[in-house]
Design a protein around this motif. Structure first.
Motif, mmCIF file in Angstrom:
data_model
loop_
_atom_site.group_PDB
_atom_site.id
_atom_site.type_symbol
_atom_site.label_atom_id
_atom_site.label_comp_id
_atom_site.label_asym_id
_atom_site.label_seq_id
_atom_site.Cartn_x
_atom_site.Cartn_y
_atom_site.Cartn_z
ATOM 1 N N LEU A 54 0.829 -1.196 0.000
ATOM 2 C CA LEU A 54 0.000 0.000 0.000
ATOM 3 C C LEU A 54 0.865 1.248 0.000
ATOM 4 C CD1 LEU A 54 -2.536 -1.004 2.804
ATOM 5 C CD2 LEU A 54 -2.858 -1.230 0.332
ATOM 6 N N VAL A 55 0.366 2.288 -0.684
ATOM 7 C CA VAL A 55 0.983 3.614 -0.632
ATOM 8 C C VAL A 55 -0.054 4.544 -0.018
ATOM 9 C CG1 VAL A 55 2.013 5.511 -1.915
ATOM 10 C CG2 VAL A 55 2.411 3.140 -2.648
ATOM 11 N N VAL A 56 0.246 5.061 1.168
ATOM 12 C CA VAL A 56 -0.710 5.849 1.936
ATOM 13 C C VAL A 56 -0.191 7.276 2.048
ATOM 14 C CG1 VAL A 56 -1.995 6.059 4.092
ATOM 15 C CG2 VAL A 56 -1.298 3.790 3.260
ATOM 16 N N HIS A 57 -0.996 8.242 1.597
ATOM 17 C CA HIS A 57 -0.655 9.660 1.723
ATOM 18 C C HIS A 57 -1.370 10.225 2.939
ATOM 19 C CE1 HIS A 57 1.265 10.539 -2.309
ATOM 20 N NE2 HIS A 57 0.844 9.291 -2.461
ATOM 21 N N GLN A 79 3.954 1.893 2.342
ATOM 22 C CA GLN A 79 4.799 3.081 2.244
ATOM 23 C C GLN A 79 3.925 4.282 2.561
ATOM 24 O OE1 GLN A 79 6.518 3.976 -1.589
ATOM 25 N NE2 GLN A 79 7.322 5.940 -0.890
ATOM 26 N N TRP A 80 4.270 5.010 3.622
ATOM 27 C CA TRP A 80 3.528 6.202 4.016
ATOM 28 C C TRP A 80 4.238 7.434 3.477
ATOM 29 C CZ3 TRP A 80 -0.788 7.034 7.458
ATOM 30 C CH2 TRP A 80 -1.477 5.845 7.770
ATOM 31 N N VAL A 81 3.473 8.273 2.801
ATOM 32 C CA VAL A 81 3.976 9.549 2.292
ATOM 33 C C VAL A 81 3.390 10.634 3.196
ATOM 34 C CG1 VAL A 81 4.192 11.067 0.304
ATOM 35 C CG2 VAL A 81 3.996 8.584 -0.038
ATOM 36 N N LEU A 82 4.228 11.253 3.994
ATOM 37 C CA LEU A 82 3.786 12.215 4.999
ATOM 38 C C LEU A 82 3.852 13.624 4.427
ATOM 39 C CD1 LEU A 82 5.698 10.775 8.080
ATOM 40 C CD2 LEU A 82 3.443 10.129 7.197
ATOM 41 N N HIS A 83 2.705 14.312 4.423
ATOM 42 C CA HIS A 83 2.607 15.673 3.889
ATOM 43 C C HIS A 83 2.458 16.659 5.046
ATOM 44 C CE1 HIS A 83 1.471 14.574 -0.412
ATOM 45 N NE2 HIS A 83 1.311 13.416 0.217
ATOM 46 N N ASP A 84 3.289 17.681 5.070
ATOM 47 C CA ASP A 84 3.133 18.756 6.037
ATOM 48 C C ASP A 84 4.002 19.920 5.581
ATOM 49 O OD1 ASP A 84 1.970 18.347 9.241
ATOM 50 O OD2 ASP A 84 2.857 20.244 8.650
ATOM 51 N N GLN A 85 3.641 21.127 6.024
ATOM 52 C CA GLN A 85 4.465 22.278 5.697
ATOM 53 C C GLN A 85 5.564 22.523 6.724
ATOM 54 O OE1 GLN A 85 2.025 25.739 4.996
ATOM 55 N NE2 GLN A 85 1.666 25.178 2.870
ATOM 56 N N GLY A 126 -0.561 6.452 -8.162
ATOM 57 C CA GLY A 126 -0.014 5.271 -7.510
ATOM 58 C C GLY A 126 -0.424 5.112 -6.063
ATOM 59 N N ALA A 127 -1.195 6.053 -5.529
ATOM 60 C CA ALA A 127 -1.614 5.970 -4.126
ATOM 61 C C ALA A 127 -2.691 4.907 -3.944
ATOM 62 C CB ALA A 127 -2.134 7.312 -3.639
ATOM 63 N N SER A 128 -2.673 4.285 -2.780
ATOM 64 C CA SER A 128 -3.705 3.322 -2.405
ATOM 65 C C SER A 128 -4.753 3.941 -1.497
ATOM 66 C CB SER A 128 -3.075 2.134 -1.667
ATOM 67 O OG SER A 128 -1.976 1.609 -2.354
ATOM 68 N N LEU A 129 -4.341 4.970 -0.726
ATOM 69 C CA LEU A 129 -5.218 5.544 0.286
ATOM 70 C C LEU A 129 -4.724 6.943 0.634
ATOM 71 C CD1 LEU A 129 -7.434 5.267 2.537
ATOM 72 C CD2 LEU A 129 -5.644 4.268 3.984
ATOM 73 N N VAL A 130 -5.675 7.848 0.890
ATOM 74 C CA VAL A 130 -5.382 9.176 1.441
ATOM 75 C C VAL A 130 -5.975 9.234 2.837
ATOM 76 C CG1 VAL A 130 -5.961 11.628 1.276
ATOM 77 C CG2 VAL A 130 -5.221 10.383 -0.757
ATOM 78 N N GLY A 153 -10.039 11.668 -9.152
ATOM 79 C CA GLY A 153 -9.250 11.547 -10.370
ATOM 80 C C GLY A 153 -8.227 10.436 -10.312
ATOM 81 N N ALA A 154 -7.699 10.182 -9.117
ATOM 82 C CA ALA A 154 -6.727 9.108 -8.948
ATOM 83 C C ALA A 154 -7.380 7.792 -8.540
ATOM 84 C CB ALA A 154 -5.697 9.514 -7.888
ATOM 85 N N GLY A 155 -8.696 7.818 -8.295
ATOM 86 C CA GLY A 155 -9.391 6.612 -7.854
ATOM 87 C C GLY A 155 -8.956 6.139 -6.484
ATOM 88 N N VAL A 156 -8.649 7.069 -5.587
ATOM 89 C CA VAL A 156 -8.057 6.729 -4.296
ATOM 90 C C VAL A 156 -9.079 6.912 -3.168
ATOM 91 C CG1 VAL A 156 -6.186 7.240 -2.679
ATOM 92 C CG2 VAL A 156 -5.817 7.524 -5.125
ATOM 93 N N PRO A 157 -9.267 5.916 -2.316
ATOM 94 C CA PRO A 157 -10.121 6.093 -1.144
ATOM 95 C C PRO A 157 -9.532 7.130 -0.191
ATOM 96 C CG PRO A 157 -9.605 3.769 -1.503
ATOM 97 C CD PRO A 157 -8.720 4.554 -2.401
ATOM 98 N N ALA A 158 -10.394 7.737 0.608
ATOM 99 C CA ALA A 158 -9.953 8.725 1.586
ATOM 100 C C ALA A 158 -10.591 8.414 2.935
ATOM 101 C CB ALA A 158 -10.331 10.130 1.143
#
Length: 288
Positions: A54-57, A79-85, A126-130, A153-158
């Motif tokens: 899984l690729v999780v944003h 794989q977790w993709v961590l978003h923050d400012q 390529g994400a699996s989950l947001v 648009g990416a077909g990604v669950p949230a």
């Protein structure tokens, strides 16, 4: 949008202090709606590329509490993709990231700095989950629409958790409770932010994109086990109310002192209502 969350207006510039995020982590973990996990697991299990993991944003990741809660509840490599400012929060989240999924599979982490209010479907390729925690209520209507469009648009669950809904129940009751709550809710709607209206707007935005949307309550249940968190929440809650309505200040100061005394004595109970949202978009491109 660094670790923002609508329960209390902590630091300047929408950046949330690690201490506040750490105080709320256990209450957040207890509150999140586990009933939404089974339909999410079913969707993730049917991913065409499930064998690669899984690729999780994680949007507005803060110190990474969402990953620490969710990663062990999902099986398979992640794989977790961590978003923050906030780069300091990203470093904390990376250092404290979980290392194993529920079945012992490895969990890895990468980071991205940027404005999560401008995400596109390409950003989620390529994400699996947001995921996000305590985020929707500090977004604008436009930002929520952009997020819903990107996921669709990416077909990604949230899985978007812990959005405030504008209701607080305090025991014992006090004559000023409703007045403070109303002023706080008005403060949350300042600068075009949605505050307690966010969950309704998000449901509409994801549904308009063709997603199946489920919402489940996720209230904080604060009592004598959460004295430090309740005290900090009370201070922020009352301060925001007074910022919105300065004429409340004198009475609100006395109110806060009374509430803090009750809290310190272990006599105060607070239910801070939130909702969790799971949006399952139409699968597109074989990615979700």
């Amino acid at each position: 949008m660094a670790g923002r969350g609508g329960d209390t207006p902590m630091p300047e510039g929408h950046q949330y202090a690690p201490r506040w995020l750490e105080l709320r982590e256990s209450a957040d973990a207890d509150a999140r709606a586990v009933d939404l996990l089974d339909p999410l697991r079913i969707r993730l299990a049917n991913l065409p590329r499930r064998a690669t993991g899984l690729v999780v944003h994680d949007l507005g990741c803060g110190t990474g509490s969402m990953g620490r809660w969710l990663a062990p509840r999902l099986d398979g490599a992640q794989q977790w993709v961590l978003h923050d400012q906030d780069p300091d929060l990203l470093r904390l989240a990376t250092a404290r990231a979980p290392r194993a999924a529920g079945d012992g599979s490895p969990v890895t982490v990468t980071t991205r700095r940027g404005d999560i209010g401008r995400l596109t479907a390409d950003d989620l390729a390529g994400a699996s989950l947001v995921t996000a925690s305590a985020l929707l209520d500090v977004l604008t209507r436009e930002e929520i629409g952009t997020l819903a469009a990107a996921c669709a648009g990416a077909g990604v669950p949230a899985l978007l958790t812990l959005s405030v809904v504008g209701r607080v129940d305090l025991v014992p009751a006090h004559p000023m409770d409703a007045e403070i709550a109303d002023a706080f809710n008005a403060h949350q709607r300042a600068s075009d932010l949605l505050g307690p209206d966010a969950i309704t707007v998000a449901c509409e935005a994801f549904a308009q994109q063709g997603a199946t949307v489920r919402v489940h309550p996720s209230p904080w249940q604060l009592d004598g086990r959460h004295i430090a968190l309740t005290e900090e929440w009370l201070r922020g809650w009352v301060a925001a109310a007074c910022e919105q309505r300065p004429e409340l200040t004198e009475r609100a100061d006395a109110y806060l002192r009374d509430r803090l005394r009750s809290c310190a004595a272990g006599e105060l109970r607070a239910v801070v209502h939130h909702s969790d949202l799971l949006a399952l978009p139409r699968p597109t491109g074989g990615t979700s």
